[in-house]
Write a protein that holds these residues in place. Structure first.
Motif, short mmCIF file in Angstrom:
data_model
loop_
_atom_site.label_atom_id
_atom_site.label_comp_id
_atom_site.label_asym_id
_atom_site.label_seq_id
_atom_site.Cartn_x
_atom_site.Cartn_y
_atom_site.Cartn_z
N LYS A 255 11.35 -97.55 -45.51
CA LYS A 255 11.47 -98.18 -44.82
C LYS A 255 10.47 -99.04 -43.46
O LYS A 255 10.20 -99.96 -42.81
CB LYS A 255 12.39 -97.44 -43.64
CG LYS A 255 13.38 -98.04 -42.58
CD LYS A 255 14.59 -96.97 -42.20
CE LYS A 255 15.69 -97.95 -41.09
NZ LYS A 255 15.60 -97.02 -40.07
N SER A 256 8.96 -97.77 -43.19
CA SER A 256 8.42 -98.42 -42.58
C SER A 256 6.78 -99.11 -43.33
O SER A 256 6.68 -99.50 -44.55
CB SER A 256 7.25 -96.78 -42.07
OG SER A 256 5.97 -97.38 -41.36
N TRP A 257 7.00 -100.72 -42.82
CA TRP A 257 5.61 -101.69 -43.21
C TRP A 257 4.97 -101.03 -43.67
O TRP A 257 3.86 -100.74 -44.35
CB TRP A 257 5.77 -102.61 -42.10
CG TRP A 257 4.85 -102.74 -41.07
CD1 TRP A 257 5.83 -102.05 -39.73
CD2 TRP A 257 3.73 -103.41 -41.01
NE1 TRP A 257 5.02 -102.15 -39.35
CE2 TRP A 257 3.99 -102.49 -39.44
CE3 TRP A 257 2.47 -103.08 -41.40
CZ2 TRP A 257 2.40 -102.78 -38.84
CZ3 TRP A 257 1.72 -103.20 -41.32
CH2 TRP A 257 1.46 -102.62 -40.00
N ARG A 258 4.17 -99.82 -42.22
CA ARG A 258 2.79 -99.30 -43.26
C ARG A 258 2.72 -98.73 -44.04
O ARG A 258 1.85 -98.56 -44.85
CB ARG A 258 2.90 -98.51 -41.56
CG ARG A 258 2.59 -99.19 -40.54
CD ARG A 258 1.45 -98.44 -38.80
NE ARG A 258 1.98 -97.13 -39.04
CZ ARG A 258 1.29 -95.70 -38.14
NH1 ARG A 258 0.58 -96.22 -38.25
NH2 ARG A 258 2.66 -95.03 -38.52
#
Lengths: 598, 445
Positions: A255-258
């Protein structure tokens, strides 16, 4: 006076020791950097019993002093009496491993890792492992993060009971309360897995990896990606699918772009680690998704990997995969909304032509290059131009030249001088690939125009560019095309342009050779010695000094000498200075015979 | 609710004070053992809790100095806008302090040993006769009186074009945010020369400017969530996982305004002056000029609870606008268990609201009424005729005496109240056997 002799040799060391406590950081730092000199003078016994205890408590100092101390202690073994006593170095390094400054801690850990190699297996268990355990169960996260980097160096050399304890400590740190420690554990997981027995990799490391890769903090999850790559290289092919792929697949869709960014950034390593089959089935679709990611940072990271990814695809299906799966995504990226994505793509896209061959390049890639050459952002165009050589090898540059020219002209006249500077730097490369005729016809005037740019950095780069062009096209070309134009500027009404003539001559005299320099350039330089602007005159002196070695001695004696002598009596101080300077240098290179009379 | 008893009155003792002495921020550290205040003079004062419970000065240092920006030709005040403590690293304590432009990371550490013994000098510092030196001496560390030192560790400068109003440390403990009127930047605590812009409200054309950021805070547990409020009365929740630039919020907390109550002042009084996540991370507390509101993160369209702080001012907005008081930025605070909320008001009054019993109290923090070991008596402001002797009429409120900054100990019932240059610390009244009183509210409203 035997005592006095002793004092003399003690004095410099005494100063060094006293300066360990000087108020001036620079002096303290200086002293710490010479710690080995101090230790040598104190000899091993006193180093162990006095110097090290003092250093152990010196952790209040400035970071740079502590950093130097941590580094010194890593190579201190001989100074404390050799491997037998190496454990004496542990207390000061242990206290340095708990300071708040990350760089100091990291350096202390590095030194601890280094000296761990000098411990005997017994000493490791008696001294080193207890230190690691103390750090691992310390109150502060600083000490626990430091511990994470030390497990892997002692593990291979200790008994199986101790090994079990070490594994347990590592496991505990992986579920530490603070994200800092979990991050440290997450980043050292791959390294630790490498020294573990394969069975333990499967039974211990995999569950830890799975847990860290689904940590609630994305700052922890993203570090697990790299560890996952290392772990994948350790496992046999048949276990990969069950043990690591589910987690890695999940990371690619996190879910996290990082986290997704990290997957994109490590994609080549990942590709290498999992092998061709998994690449075909899993990584290709994952890569497509990353290229289409909703976050520009992720697309940028993925775009950077396009060439390397395609290159490393299994040969039998490479072309098909690229044509059916990768190229459609690349086509979309060419018109991405984000300039960094396009610019990343432009820096690698040309590399695809060598992989796909001539026909595909002409049919599919060429249109993309042309679009990027017309991109609104100069960085995109520059990246295409800087990689022209890849295409040149495959289809020749002629195919592109029609679009290339407007792109170059536009960049050459860009309002931002840094853009102009960048395109100048590619000129010699372009000239080499486009050939002399094309160059003379289309680009020569640009190169001359830069000589009168209003930014000095551009004029400077332009003179340097001329030199490189002459190296490529030869002196004869220079004499016919650029030398007349350069010399013509000597009569310009703007003194900055007149100086540019001198700077060009400085750069060109050597590549053009003695004849052109003596016959064409020298007269112009000499004539400029009477310029009314002092800056021009002293640059004449500097120029004569510079071209002196190219001229023969008769020209020096008959023409240069009188002019320099006259300049040496100039009213302007700087002109005088540079004229005298030139005279002394030329005298040196040309032997005393020439200037005997002076 | 508590029955507050003054435990420390840490005012500058002289009643005369200068503008520089006015406290501009108050913040407990994670354990509550330390309390830091910043003032308009750029000083930070740290208090430590003694075993007996009192807070005493531990360290004082000058954090910021007045500066002048020569390029833009304006003065940069030294006033400390916010202080935030970092989670503990080692025996030293770390805090961030900020003025309008520059954030600084400070280390406050103890030193109890010093090195002794020089080779070339004697203990008084006189040079020794070189001929007497026959052996080398390594310095030894000897105990000394405890010395508390504050040293600047990092300076995070040049990243804000507007005035910084908030800083907040992320739960990942390696990053923090700084927010100004139009932008929010994300920093790494170890890197001072680079920050990332994560929210940018600056319109292409400044004439289109319709709102400014008033306050921003990270979620206490989830490192990807942050909330920021604006002058239009909205609070936005951003998810940093979704995008690198968080201009598009994940949630927008806003209460529909009743059109019949709209007035010239509606927007000004709805501007959010403070936002605080509850310790549990489930709720948001926001303060606007007249109310405090509790929002459930799962419900965006209206607050769960709204408490009137000083509704009697509603008729006075016009004069409050003229005196600029309407722009005062009151802060708010949760107690350790998220069951009571506290915020400041005028006339050195502060308010507490018990969420379960819905009872509330008005108390006064001032030199005249705060006597050691006496329970604070509740105050009542009346609009019309006085009903009791102790009642205070709205018209007699002193609007120069305002309690803007308050803080609640993270675990215990200890509160810190800043009233101009005075800091009052109250704790719950203890019963004779040492146990805390059953929380009860003494209110007469």
């Amino acid at each position: 006076m035997a005592g006095a002799e002793g004092d003399d040799s003690l004095y410099p060391i005494a100063v060094l020791i006293d300066e360990l406590r000087n108020e001036d950081v620079q002096l303290r730092l200086n002293s710490i950097k010479k710690l080995s000199t101090i230790a040598l003078a104190l000899e091993v016994e006193r180093t162990r019993t006095e110097l090290l205890p003092f250093l152990t408590d010196t952790i209040y100092d400035e970071d740079e002093v502590l950093l130097a101390l941590a580094e010194q202690l890593g190579s201190f073994t001989v100074l404390v009496g050799g491997p037998e006593f190496v454990h004496c170095l542990l207390p000061p390094l242990e206290s340095l491993a708990t300071v708040e400054e990350t760089v100091v801690r990291d350096k202390a850990v590095e030194s601890l890792r280094k000296i761990s190699q000098e411990h005997s297996p017994v000493d490791l268990e008696v001294h080193f492992v207890p230190l690691v355990k103390r750090l691992a169960s310390g109150d502060w996260f600083t000490s626990r993060t430091s511990a994470c980097g030390l497990f892997s160096v002692c593990y291979p050399h200790v008994s199986s009971t101790v090994k079990a304890e070490i594994r347990q400590h590592f496991r505990t740190l992986c579920s530490d309360d603070t994200p800092m420690v979990r991050r440290a554990a997450s980043s050292k997981l791959g390294e630790f897995a490498k020294v573990l027995e394969l069975d333990y990799v499967k039974s211990d490391i995999i569950p830890l990896f799975t847990a860290l890769a689904s940590d609630e903090q994305d700052s922890v999850r993203l570090l697990a990606v790299e560890s996952g790559v290392s772990i994948a290289t350790l496992l046999p092919q048949e276990d990969l699918e069950d043990l690591v792929m589910p987690t890695l697949r999940q990371a690619a869709e996190d879910k996290s772009w990082r986290v997704r960014y990290m997957v994109a950034d490590k994609f080549s390593e990942l590709q290498k680690a999992v092998g061709p089959e998994i690449t075909k089935n899993d990584l290709v679709p994952a890569f497509q998704n990353l290229l289409k990611d909703c976050e520009a940072e992720v697309r940028t990271a993925a775009a950077n990997k396009v060439k390397v990814f395609c290159e490393s695809l299994p040969e039998d299906s490479r072309e098909t995969i690229i044509m059916t799966h990768i190229l459609p995504c690349v086509k979309e990226l060419v018109s991405d909304t984000n300039q960094h994505v396009k610019s990343a793509l432009a820096s690698v896209i040309m590399g695809l032509s060598t992989i796909l061959g001539k026909d595909n390049t002409v049919e599919h890639l060429l249109p993309l290059f042309l679009v990027q050459l017309k991109d609104e952002y100069p960085e995109v165009r520059l990246n295409i131009i800087s990689n022209l050589d890849c295409v040149n090898e495959v289809i020749g540059i002629r195919q592109l030249s029609q679009s290339l020219l407007p792109a170059i002209v536009e960049l050459a006249e860009d309002a931002k001088w840094r853009v102009r500077l960048a395109i100048i730097e590619y000129m010699p490369l372009l000239a080499g690939q486009l050939g002399v005729e094309f160059f003379d016809e289309k680009l020569n005037s640009l190169c001359m125009a830069w000589l009168i740019d209003h930014v000095y950095a551009i004029r400077e780069a332009a003179t340097c560019n001329l030199m490189k062009l002459v190296e490529k096209f030869g002196a004869e070309w220079a004499q016919n095309t650029i030398v007349p134009k350069v010399l013509g500027m000597a009569n310009d009404s703007n003194y900055l342009h007149r100086m540019t003539t001198l700077f060009c001559i400085n750069a060109l005299s050597e590549v053009c050779g003695q004849e052109i320099t003596t016959k064409h350039m020298l007269p112009v330089v000499l004539k400029m010695s009477t310029d009314q602007v002092a800056n021009v005159r002293f640059n004449v002196a500097r120029c004569l000094q510079k071209i002196g070695p190219v001229l023969d001695s008769s020209a020096l004696q008959a023409e240069v000498k009188p002019v320099l002598e006259k300049l040496a009596t100039d009213q302007d101080m700087d002109v005088k200075y540079f004229a005298l300077d030139a005279i002394s240098v030329i005298t040196l290179i040309n032997g005393h015979a020439v200037y005997d009379s002076m | 609710m508590l029955s507050p008893v003054l435990c420390s009155d840490l005012a500058a003792l002289e009643p005369e004070y200068t503008e520089a002495d006015v406290i501009s921020t108050v913040e407990f550290n994670q354990t509550g053992e330390f309390l830091a205040t910043g003032d308009k003079g750029g000083r930070v004062v740290i208090f430590q809790r003694e075993p007996q419970g009192e807070y005493n000065v531990y360290s004082t240092f000058q954090s910021h100095e007045p500066e002048f920006d020569y390029l833009k030709s304006f003065e940069i005040e030294e006033k400390i806008n916010k202080i935030r403590w970092l989670p503990p690293h080692n025996p030293a304590h770390f805090l961030l302090s900020t003025n309008d432009k520059t954030v600084k990371l400070w280390k406050v550490s103890e030193k109890d040993k010093r090195a002794e013994g020089y080779n070339l000098r004697d203990e008084e510092g006189r040079l020794k006769d070189l001929s007497t030196i026959t052996t080398l001496q390594v310095p030894v560390l000897r105990p000394m009186d405890l010395l508390v030192e504050a040293s600047p560790r990092r300076v995070f400068a040049n990243a804000h074009a507007y005035h910084i109003n908030s800083i907040s440390v992320n739960s990942d403990c390696e990053t923090y945010l700084s927010a100004d009127d139009l932008r929010i930047n994300l920093w790494h605590l170890n890197i001072t020369d680079r920050s990332f812009n994560i929210v940018d409200l600056k319109p292409e054309n400044m004439e289109d400017l319709s709102e400014v950021i008033t306050v921003a805070e990270f979620h206490p547990h989830h490192c990807h969530l942050l909330a920021f409020s604006s002058s239009t009365g909205t609070t936005r929740l951003c998810d940093m996982r979704a995008r690198a630039l968080c201009d598009q919020h994940a949630k927008l907390f806003e209460e529909a305004v009743d059109p019949s109550r709209q007035s010239f002042f509606s927007e000004i009084v709805s501007s959010v002056s403070d936002v605080k996540f509850s310790h549990s991370g489930r709720y948001l507390l926001t303060r606007d000029y007249l109310t405090v509101k509790v929002w459930d993160l799962n419900m965006e369209n209206k607050p769960m609870e709204t408490y009137q702080v000083h509704d009697y001012l509603r008729t006075k907005l016009c004069s409050l606008y003229e005196s600029d008081c309407i722009f005062d930025k009151f802060e708010c605070a949760w107690n350790g268990t998220d069951s009571v909320i506290m915020t400041g008001a005028y006339n050195n009054y502060f308010r507490m609201f018990d969420r379960a019993s819905l009872r509330d109290v008005t108390l006064e923090a001032s030199r005249e009424v705060c006597k050691r070991r006496a329970v604070l008596q509740p105050r009542r402001v009346c609009v019309g005729k006085k009903r009791k002797e102790t009642d205070v009429s709205v018209d007699s409120l002193d609007f120069r005496k305002k309690i803007l900054h308050t803080a609640w100990h993270p675990k215990e019932n200890i509160i810190a109240i800043a009233a101009s240059n005075n800091l009052y610390i109250f704790q719950d009244r203890l019963t004779p056997n040492g146990h805390h009183n059953t929380p009860e509210i003494q209110s007469a409203m």
